[in-house]
Design a protein around this motif. Structure first.
Motif, PDB file in Angstrom:
ATOM      1  N   UNK A   1       3.735 -24.972  12.315  1.00  0.00           N
ATOM      2  CA  UNK A   1       2.922 -24.915  13.537  1.00  0.00           C
ATOM      3  C   UNK A   1       1.438 -24.935  13.203  1.00  0.00           C
ATOM      4  N   UNK A   2       0.689 -25.767  13.887  1.00  0.00           N
ATOM      5  CA  UNK A   2      -0.780 -25.827  13.793  1.00  0.00           C
ATOM      6  C   UNK A   2      -1.295 -26.327  12.439  1.00  0.00           C
ATOM      7  N   UNK A   3      -0.403 -26.844  11.577  1.00  0.00           N
ATOM      8  CA  UNK A   3      -0.870 -27.314  10.266  1.00  0.00           C
ATOM      9  C   UNK A   3      -0.653 -28.824  10.156  1.00  0.00           C
ATOM     10  N   UNK A   4      -1.726 -29.634  10.358  1.00  0.00           N
ATOM     11  CA  UNK A   4      -1.538 -31.088  10.277  1.00  0.00           C
ATOM     12  C   UNK A   4      -1.180 -31.512   8.859  1.00  0.00           C
ATOM     13  N   UNK A   5      -0.420 -32.625   8.767  1.00  0.00           N
ATOM     14  CA  UNK A   5      -0.035 -33.112   7.446  1.00  0.00           C
ATOM     15  C   UNK A   5      -1.175 -33.862   6.766  1.00  0.00           C
ATOM     16  N   UNK A   6      -2.027 -34.460   7.556  1.00  0.00           N
ATOM     17  CA  UNK A   6      -3.102 -35.294   6.984  1.00  0.00           C
ATOM     18  C   UNK A   6      -4.460 -34.690   7.336  1.00  0.00           C
ATOM     19  N   UNK A   7      -5.396 -34.855   6.408  1.00  0.00           N
ATOM     20  CA  UNK A   7      -6.749 -34.365   6.642  1.00  0.00           C
ATOM     21  C   UNK A   7      -7.404 -35.055   7.822  1.00  0.00           C
ATOM     22  N   UNK A   8      -7.076 -36.343   8.003  1.00  0.00           N
ATOM     23  CA  UNK A   8      -7.732 -37.093   9.085  1.00  0.00           C
ATOM     24  C   UNK A   8      -7.201 -36.705  10.459  1.00  0.00           C
ATOM     25  N   UNK A   9      -6.111 -35.946  10.509  1.00  0.00           N
ATOM     26  CA  UNK A   9      -5.590 -35.500  11.800  1.00  0.00           C
ATOM     27  C   UNK A   9      -6.319 -34.269  12.326  1.00  0.00           C
ATOM     28  N   UNK A  10      -7.298 -33.792  11.569  1.00  0.00           N
ATOM     29  CA  UNK A  10      -8.021 -32.589  12.015  1.00  0.00           C
ATOM     30  C   UNK A  10      -9.223 -32.995  12.869  1.00  0.00           C
ATOM     31  N   UNK A  11      -9.640 -32.101  13.758  1.00  0.00           N
ATOM     32  CA  UNK A  11     -10.846 -32.367  14.568  1.00  0.00           C
ATOM     33  C   UNK A  11     -11.280 -31.101  15.277  1.00  0.00           C
ATOM     34  N   UNK A  12     -12.554 -30.963  15.482  1.00  0.00           N
ATOM     35  CA  UNK A  12     -13.084 -29.978  16.408  1.00  0.00           C
ATOM     36  C   UNK A  12     -13.061 -28.530  15.972  1.00  0.00           C
TER      37      UNK A  12
ATOM     38  N   UNK B   1      -2.178  -9.981   4.699  1.00  0.00           N
ATOM     39  CA  UNK B   1      -1.355 -10.952   5.428  1.00  0.00           C
ATOM     40  C   UNK B   1      -0.507 -11.870   4.560  1.00  0.00           C
ATOM     41  N   UNK B   2      -0.906 -12.037   3.305  1.00  0.00           N
ATOM     42  CA  UNK B   2      -0.130 -12.923   2.430  1.00  0.00           C
ATOM     43  C   UNK B   2       1.148 -12.214   2.007  1.00  0.00           C
ATOM     44  N   UNK B   3       2.263 -12.939   2.117  1.00  0.00           N
ATOM     45  CA  UNK B   3       3.533 -12.425   1.585  1.00  0.00           C
ATOM     46  C   UNK B   3       3.862 -13.245   0.357  1.00  0.00           C
ATOM     47  N   UNK B   4       4.165 -12.565  -0.740  1.00  0.00           N
ATOM     48  CA  UNK B   4       4.307 -13.282  -2.000  1.00  0.00           C
ATOM     49  C   UNK B   4       5.405 -12.659  -2.836  1.00  0.00           C
ATOM     50  N   UNK B   5       6.314 -13.494  -3.320  1.00  0.00           N
ATOM     51  CA  UNK B   5       7.308 -13.052  -4.295  1.00  0.00           C
ATOM     52  C   UNK B   5       7.508 -14.239  -5.233  1.00  0.00           C
ATOM     53  N   UNK B   6       8.153 -14.026  -6.394  1.00  0.00           N
ATOM     54  CA  UNK B   6       8.323 -15.163  -7.316  1.00  0.00           C
ATOM     55  C   UNK B   6       9.023 -16.350  -6.662  1.00  0.00           C
ATOM     56  N   UNK B   7       9.887 -16.091  -5.669  1.00  0.00           N
ATOM     57  CA  UNK B   7      10.675 -17.182  -5.104  1.00  0.00           C
ATOM     58  C   UNK B   7      10.028 -17.834  -3.885  1.00  0.00           C
ATOM     59  N   UNK B   8       9.213 -17.109  -3.134  1.00  0.00           N
ATOM     60  CA  UNK B   8       8.719 -17.651  -1.865  1.00  0.00           C
ATOM     61  C   UNK B   8       7.401 -16.999  -1.478  1.00  0.00           C
ATOM     62  N   UNK B   9       6.620 -17.743  -0.678  1.00  0.00           N
ATOM     63  CA  UNK B   9       5.408 -17.134  -0.119  1.00  0.00           C
ATOM     64  C   UNK B   9       5.087 -17.829   1.198  1.00  0.00           C
ATOM     65  N   UNK B  10       4.171 -17.237   1.958  1.00  0.00           N
ATOM     66  CA  UNK B  10       3.935 -17.718   3.329  1.00  0.00           C
ATOM     67  C   UNK B  10       2.622 -18.496   3.468  1.00  0.00           C
ATOM     68  N   UNK B  11       2.193 -19.195   2.377  1.00  0.00           N
ATOM     69  CA  UNK B  11       0.850 -19.770   2.455  1.00  0.00           C
ATOM     70  C   UNK B  11       0.720 -20.849   3.527  1.00  0.00           C
ATOM     71  N   UNK B  12       1.752 -21.660   3.716  1.00  0.00           N
ATOM     72  CA  UNK B  12       1.622 -22.717   4.730  1.00  0.00           C
ATOM     73  C   UNK B  12       1.626 -22.124   6.140  1.00  0.00           C
ATOM     74  N   UNK B  13       2.573 -21.196   6.386  1.00  0.00           N
ATOM     75  CA  UNK B  13       2.645 -20.583   7.716  1.00  0.00           C
ATOM     76  C   UNK B  13       1.352 -19.851   8.044  1.00  0.00           C
ATOM     77  N   UNK B  14       0.806 -19.138   7.058  1.00  0.00           N
ATOM     78  CA  UNK B  14      -0.416 -18.380   7.289  1.00  0.00           C
ATOM     79  C   UNK B  14      -1.585 -19.321   7.585  1.00  0.00           C
ATOM     80  N   UNK B  15      -1.625 -20.447   6.854  1.00  0.00           N
ATOM     81  CA  UNK B  15      -2.708 -21.412   7.105  1.00  0.00           C
ATOM     82  C   UNK B  15      -2.620 -21.932   8.538  1.00  0.00           C
ATOM     83  N   UNK B  16      -1.372 -22.178   9.008  1.00  0.00           N
ATOM     84  CA  UNK B  16      -1.196 -22.632  10.384  1.00  0.00           C
ATOM     85  C   UNK B  16      -1.667 -21.573  11.379  1.00  0.00           C
ATOM     86  N   UNK B  17      -1.312 -20.308  11.091  1.00  0.00           N
ATOM     87  CA  UNK B  17      -1.740 -19.226  11.992  1.00  0.00           C
ATOM     88  C   UNK B  17      -3.264 -19.130  12.036  1.00  0.00           C
TER      89      UNK B  17
END
Ligand code: AMP
Ligand code: MG
Length: 698
Positions: free
Chosen positions: A138-149, A100-116
């Motif tokens: 999408x689905x990736x909070x900016x702050x740790x304290x915004x997570x729950x449940x 599922x990880x897409x990776x190249x020297x210029x770009x990768x999808x780690x944030x989007x994948x984490x949200x998914x």
């Protein structure tokens, strides 16, 4: 368990970091038996993965059991893998990410994948942190304290036991490790698939395979043990590689004795004592022995070659080592051999501008259709050239798939669609083979090598970014004598200007050491002693001139006598009086004669090779050559004679006077003629050995 090689890997979740070594990029270091090679910089994950696969393959081929440790969590806290893959097996999770990880020297999808992934859990989380200030994911909070449940622990058991460990859920912010975990699993997964049963992953599998992967953490050892490499990540991988590789087999058994929890475990955690002992740097070699200069008694006059052989046998390096960037390494001495990080050239490539095709071509005329596109240096052709076709190629370009031979442009005529040429052409003509110059893993330069400008090119060509070298040898120079004044100072009659200090300091700089000016000492024992005491704190070795004989004012030899280390060498050579050698507070002291000509000849003949070895280098032997004499001399038996000489019309002429105080003769000369220990009658045309000053490192 025996581990032959340890590779430490400082991984990174970011994008390509460029060609110049930087921090926060990927660094690796390989060590064996407590000695680390120079750390290796990798600008992105793609090159790092290739390097790791090649290096592991080379170690495997060489029969060395190798453990590669990565500073990334090998598993997530309990419950995560099960939700994604239906099993708690972290190795299945690695494959899940690899798909599922897409990776190249210029770009990768780690944030989007984490949200998914977050969306697959109830509530909000577990991943948090977003590297891009103006783009919400999408689905990736900016702050740790915004997570729950989401129902997962923040840390694994091993992270709770490791002081300061970050949570793998955190993807951005200083010290965050979450990104590199996501971006590490695909590489780990591919390495596993590549090496199959030869590779195991500790602690999930028994480490009884030739290759073992493990998880490391670079906060187990005190930072004071880091060497002063300008890049901390490089110093870290070097330290941990060196420390782990110094563990004994029974210590490895203790370190690896860990239950195979699916949450994984940090290698070495709980064994800081073992590691700290193993990491203790063998930075400074043992001191010289007090009797290192003691000459066997008996011989009345010691022949030059015997004196040199004695020095060669009893001296050893006295400086510690450091790892420095290649760019700063000219003139430095390798303390660790350099092996090629990759082959040179890395790929088959064109030696000329022309056209590539599949060779050979038989004799006679040929016409080949041109395939569209071209291959240029740095711009490889990505397709395959069909049989019987040719492709435009430029010097340095990788040989394209489907071809192996290049015809020189000048040997062809071309239209937009075809080229014509005459055979025969041998297969592989005008193509350089991958690795024909240096192969990956080859020892390119040995220890004790003083790096020349050409060496820097050789090392750079095979991908060496840093080298481990001896620290420069600091050599103090002291002139002794009440009659001496520095040039520029007022001098009464009865006083002379200090000629030796400028000369000897300059010798030392030419030889690649660090000169330390110790000034002029009067003929006073107490003052001289104070000067030597101070010199011993800031010099590794000391050259003095004057006061070296056994006369009333010869305080240098008297003081060294008091240390119990003095050896007054009566060497069968001219010029030269006794050479006073000794140790002052452990520092080797070379007491040279006062006469400038004798001081310089003794420095060239004895101090030059001796200092080279003390600095960690090879023992240099001056390379002379035989030339006809342009002078006449009747030489007595029983001593080596060095005459100031220069070459004129292919013959060696010597300075008009052999007087040892005639310093201008040293400037007149371009080298020395060495006359053998035996008697000799020399006339015009007699072959004599001429040693240019260059052969003494000047
Ligand atoms: P010494 O070995 O001290 O007896 O000196 C031998 C000769 O060398 C004497 O003529 C000294 O004046 C001379 N000499 C000693 N040191 C120096 C120096 N640094 N520069 C020039 N001449 C020196
Ligand atoms: Mg003197």
């Amino acid at each position: 368990m025996i581990v032959d090689s340890v590779i430490m890997v400082d991984w990174s979740g970011g994008h390509d970091r460029g060609a110049t070594p930087k921090r926060d990029a990927i660094w690796t270091c390989i060590a064996r038996a407590g000695t680390a090679e120079a750390p290796v910089y990798h600008r992105n994950r793609q090159v790092a993965e290739t390097y790791l696969r090649d290096t592991l393959a080379a170690e495997l081929a060489a029969g060395r059991r190798t453990l590669a440790a990565f500073d990334l969590c090998f598993a997530y806290p309990t419950g995560f893998a099960e939700r994604l893959t239906g099993t708690d097996d972290p190795l299945v999770l690695w494959d899940w990410f690899a798909d599922r990880v897409e990776d190249s020297p210029a770009a990768n999808n780690r944030f989007a994948l984490a949200g998914q992934i977050n969306a697959m859990f109830p509530g909000t989380g577990p991943f948090w942190g977003n590297g891009r200030p103006h783009h919400d994911v999408d689905h990736l909070p900016r702050k740790g304290r915004d997570r729950a449940g989401y129902g997962l622990p923040e840390h694994r058991a091993t992270d709770r036991a490791a002081p300061g460990a970050f949570s793998p859920w955190q993807l951005s912010g200083a010290g965050a490790v979450g990104g590199q975990v996501i971006m590490g699993f695909p590489t780990l997964s591919r390495l596993r698939r590549h090496f199959g049963p030869a590779l195991s992953v500790w602690p999930f599998q028994p480490p009884d395979t030739p290759l073992v992967l493990a998880e490391s953490y670079f906060s187990l050892l005190p930072t004071t043990l880091l060497t002063d490499h300008p890049i901390r990540d490089a110093a870290q991988v070097a330290l941990y590689a060196r420390a782990f590789s110094a563990l004994t087999p029974s210590e490895w058994d203790r370190v690896l004795d860990q239950d195979p929890t699916p949450e994984g475990w940090v290698l070495g955690l709980g064994h800081a004592d073992l590691l700290a002992r193993a990491a203790r740097p063998a930075l400074t070699p043992p001191p010289l022995r007090n009797d290192c200069f003691a000459m066997p008694q008996g011989a009345h006059w010691t022949p030059v070659d015997e004196a040199l052989a004695h020095l060669r046998a009893h001296l050893a390096p006295i400086t510690g080592t450091e790892t420095i960037p290649l760019m700063q390494a000219a003139g430095r001495i390798l303390s660790v051999p350099v092996t090629a990080a990759r082959s040179h050239p890395p790929h088959d490539n064109a030696a000329v501008d022309g056209y590539a095709f599949a060779g050979p071509l038989p004799a006679g005329p040929h016409t080949l259709p041109l395939h569209p596109g071209r291959a240029a240096a740095g711009q490889p052709f990505s397709g395959t050239v069909p049989p019987g076709h040719a492709l435009r190629i430029l010097t340095g370009a990788n040989i394209p798939a489907g071809t192996d031979t290049v015809v020189l442009q000048e040997d062809t005529t071309s239209s937009p669609t075809h080229i014509a040429l005459h055979g025969p052409l041998k297969q592989r003509a005008n193509a350089r083979r991958a690795g024909e110059d240096m192969g990956a893993g080859d020892v390119v330069l040995p220890v004790r090598r003083r790096l020349t400008p050409a060496d820097l090119a050789t090392l750079a060509a095979c991908g060496t970014a840093t080298v481990t070298v001896h620290r420069p040898l600091r050599v103090g120079v002291l002139s002794t004598g009440n009659e001496l004044r520095a040039p520029g100072q007022p001098a009464t009659h009865g006083q002379i200007f200090d000629a030796n200090r400028a000369m000897l300091l300059s010798d030392i700089a030419y030889w690649g050491h660090t000169p330390v000016d110790l000034g002029i000492a009067p003929d006073d024992r107490q003052t001289l002693q104070n000067i030597l005491d101070d010199a011993a704190t800031r010099c590794d070795a000391i050259l003095t001139s004057g006061g070296a004989s056994a006369g009333d004012e010869d305080h240098m030899s008297a003081l060294l006598q008091g240390t119990g280390s003095l050896a007054l060498w009566r060497i069968a050579m001219k010029p030269g009086r006794p050479l006073a050698l000794g140790l002052w507070q452990g520092r080797p002291v070379f007491g040279l004669p006062g006469n400038p000509v004798a001081a310089q000849v003794c420095a060239l003949v004895f101090a030059h090779p001796a200092l080279a070895v003390l600095a960690g280098g090879d023992w240099p032997v001056p390379q002379g050559f035989d030339v006809p004499a342009a002078f006449t001399k009747s030489k007595k038996a029983g001593r080596r004679e060095y005459l100031r000489a220069r070459i004129a019309n292919g013959a060696a002429e010597v300075f008009g006077s052999e007087g040892s105080g005639r310093v201008s003769g040293l400037s007149w000369a371009s080298g020395l003629v060495a006359l053998p220990d035996e008697a000799a009658e020399i006339g015009p045309g007699t072959p004599v050995t001429y040693l240019p000053f260059g052969s003494f490192g000047l």
